[in-house]
Design an enzyme around this catalytic site. Structure first.
Site, PDB file in Angstrom:
ATOM      1  N   THR A  36       0.821  -1.220   0.000  1.00 33.96           N
ATOM      2  CA  THR A  36       0.000   0.000   0.000  1.00 33.96           C
ATOM      3  C   THR A  36       0.853   1.267   0.000  1.00 33.96           C
ATOM      4  O   THR A  36       0.527   2.214  -0.726  1.00 33.96           O
ATOM      5  CB  THR A  36      -0.976  -0.021   1.186  1.00 33.96           C
ATOM      6  OG1 THR A  36      -1.794  -1.191   1.082  1.00 33.96           O
ATOM      7  CG2 THR A  36      -1.868   1.211   1.202  1.00 33.96           C
ATOM      8  N   GLY A  41       2.734   5.981  -3.013  1.00 35.09           N
ATOM      9  CA  GLY A  41       3.850   6.698  -3.616  1.00 35.09           C
ATOM     10  C   GLY A  41       3.698   6.870  -5.111  1.00 35.09           C
ATOM     11  O   GLY A  41       4.040   7.922  -5.671  1.00 35.09           O
ATOM     12  N   GLU A  44       1.234   9.635  -5.634  1.00 34.14           N
ATOM     13  CA  GLU A  44       1.869  10.936  -5.441  1.00 34.14           C
ATOM     14  C   GLU A  44       2.754  11.275  -6.646  1.00 34.14           C
ATOM     15  O   GLU A  44       2.733  12.390  -7.158  1.00 34.14           O
ATOM     16  CB  GLU A  44       2.690  10.946  -4.151  1.00 34.14           C
ATOM     17  CG  GLU A  44       3.330  12.295  -3.896  1.00 34.14           C
ATOM     18  CD  GLU A  44       3.886  12.457  -2.510  1.00 34.14           C
ATOM     19  OE1 GLU A  44       3.897  13.605  -2.036  1.00 34.14           O
ATOM     20  OE2 GLU A  44       4.323  11.456  -1.895  1.00 34.14           O
ATOM     21  N   HIS A  70      -6.909   0.834  -0.998  1.00 35.58           N
ATOM     22  CA  HIS A  70      -6.197  -0.224  -1.721  1.00 35.58           C
ATOM     23  C   HIS A  70      -7.120  -1.430  -1.701  1.00 35.58           C
ATOM     24  O   HIS A  70      -7.253  -2.096  -0.685  1.00 35.58           O
ATOM     25  CB  HIS A  70      -4.860  -0.507  -1.024  1.00 35.58           C
ATOM     26  CG  HIS A  70      -3.925  -1.330  -1.831  1.00 35.58           C
ATOM     27  ND1 HIS A  70      -2.614  -1.513  -1.451  1.00 35.58           N
ATOM     28  CD2 HIS A  70      -4.067  -2.016  -2.991  1.00 35.58           C
ATOM     29  CE1 HIS A  70      -1.996  -2.275  -2.331  1.00 35.58           C
ATOM     30  NE2 HIS A  70      -2.864  -2.596  -3.280  1.00 35.58           N
TER      31      HIS A  70
END
Length: 134
Positions: A36, A41, A44, A70
């Site tokens: 997750t 990441g 982002e 997720h």
């Protein structure tokens, strides 16, 4: 602020999930699947990539929030595709809707906010904070 950003702008990225993307990277008693934190990441990253293409010199962006779900496991070795779309622009704050897919199904979704900063001012504040701890 005159902004080059508008709702509807989108960007996507694809990666092959590798051993370093495993949830076990964060704790050994977790499944050996896409973690997750890695998915977050990637979300982002794809949003920052979209912004970066339109920033003025000296500007950067920072993440200020993410509401991530997720929803399905991805075996390592599968390709992951993450898509971001700007859904709101409020001055220097941009809000994104994200979706992620592996080769079989949708694996996650998120709402993410980023703020456009002046890098020199931001870095000066960080350095001042660090100096207080020295």
């Amino acid at each position: 602020m005159d902004t080059p950003f508008h709702a509807g702008m989108s960007h996507e990225l694809k990666i092959k999930s590798l051993p370093e993307h495993s949830a076990r990277r964060f704790y050994p008693n977790l499944p050996d699947v896409l973690g997750t934190p890695i998915l977050g990441g990637l979300m982002e990253r794809v949003s920052a990539e979209l912004i970066n293409a339109h920033l003025s010199p000296g500007e950067q962006s920072v993440g200020i929030s993410m509401n991530l779900k997720h929803t399905a496991a991805t075996p390592l070795g599968m390709e992951v595709r993450v898509r971001t779309e700007v859904i709101a622009v409020e001055g220097r704050k941009l809000t994104f809707r994200l979706e992620a897919f592996d080769e079989a199904e949708k694996i996650g979704e998120a709402t993410h906010e980023r703020f456009i900063i002046q890098a020199d001012k931001f870095n000066a504040k960080v350095a001042e904070k660090a100096a207080k701890m020295a």
